[in-house]
Design an enzyme around this catalytic site. Structure first.
Site, short mmCIF file in Angstrom:
data_model
loop_
_atom_site.label_atom_id
_atom_site.label_comp_id
_atom_site.label_asym_id
_atom_site.label_seq_id
_atom_site.Cartn_x
_atom_site.Cartn_y
_atom_site.Cartn_z
N LYS A 214 21.33 56.50 34.03
CA LYS A 214 20.12 57.43 33.94
C LYS A 214 19.15 56.73 32.84
CE LYS A 214 21.64 61.73 36.18
NZ LYS A 214 21.77 63.09 35.99
N ARG A 248 30.15 62.29 36.58
CA ARG A 248 29.84 61.88 38.04
C ARG A 248 29.42 60.48 37.49
NH1 ARG A 248 24.78 61.81 40.73
NH2 ARG A 248 24.79 61.98 42.80
#
Length: 269
Positions: A214, A248
């Site tokens: 991210k 995740r």
């Protein structure tokens, strides 16, 4: 926690949710697994690498994404959910915030609804999850990063997600929570969440950390999405240290190794 036909010992182990994006525009792997054959090939690889849950998503939710129609999302994800349940003995998660998409995925066999709006976007979602006796992952999210007292407000908003689930009758062992790195938060806020991962244990539910590749990592290291794996591994280690039940991730094999090493050290007391 129970997901599908499997019990997860989230007190003593951190499990891996492997990401399968069947989208043309995901920030990290957009378009790579868009076709049915490539998606199934990647699913097989994720499972071979050791993923515990397969998370299938049909709409990119990166910052600035363009929402697609419900029908298009259904057409992308349902064949993959059906095939995954037919060919693999593994819990399957559907990554969506739309009840119509979730319903079709649940009918196709999905075991968990991974809702990036934590049941706060679609008021039919919580009752649908209860109807199918599915598990859910409720993520913290916000349209704009506006808070009076960031961490306190965030905690309160996550409690609201839990209340929505409980009011629908969803059992405690079907709920996990995600603090939502990268959603409704500034770069600095994302770092604050990472520094205070332990505070969310007070909510009383298994926690999932989703940081893989991210922008928080990209901004810190000044790296593009495909070079953020080391940064991701650091956050995974922190998740284990803070007793998170799930991470995740895109790169399942490397993150499993990081988890195994961290747990071995922590086991020494």
């Amino acid at each position: 926690m129970r997901i599908g036909n499997r019990e997860f010992d989230v007190v003593n182990h951190t499990y891996v949710m492997g990401i399968l994006n069947v989208t043309p525009d995901s920030f990290s792997d957009g378009g790579r697994f868009q076709s049915y054959d490539l998606a199934m090939e990647h699913a097989e690889q994720l499972i071979a690498d050791g993923t515990d849950i397969l998370d299938i998503g049909g709409e990119s939710t990166r910052p600035g994404h363009v929402q697609i129609s419900t029908q298009e999302e259904i057409e992308r994800v349902v064949p993959i959910v059906e095939a995954a349940k037919k060919n693999f003995d593994i819990p399957v998660s559907i990554d969506t915030y739309k009840s119509e998409v979730a319903k079709e995925a649940l009918k196709a066999g999905a075991d968990l609804v991974n809702d990036i709006w934590g049941f706060q976007y679609d008021d039919k979602m919580a009752n649908l999850v209860k109807q199918y006796n599915a598990a859910c992952c409720l993520m913290h999210n916000k349209s704009e990063p506006l808070y009076s007292d960031f961490l306190k407000d965030m905690y309160t908003e996550m409690e609201k997600c839990v209340r929505t689930a409980k009011e629908a009758g969803i059992a405690d062992d079907k709920i996990m929570l995600d603090p939502g790195i990268g959603f409704g938060k500034t770069y600095e806020m994302n770092l604050d969440v990472m520094k205070h991962l332990d505070m969310f244990q007070g909510l009383g539910y298994p926690l999932l950390l989703g940081t893989s590749r991210k922008s928080m990592i990209g901004l810190t290291l000044d790296l593009p999405a495909d070079e953020r794996e080391e940064g991701t591994l650091v956050t995974t280690v922190m998740a284990v240290q803070n007793r998170y039940g799930f991470v995740r991730v895109h790169d399942v094999k490397k993150n499993i190794r990081a988890i195994k090493m961290t747990e071995a050290i922590l086991a020494r007391g």
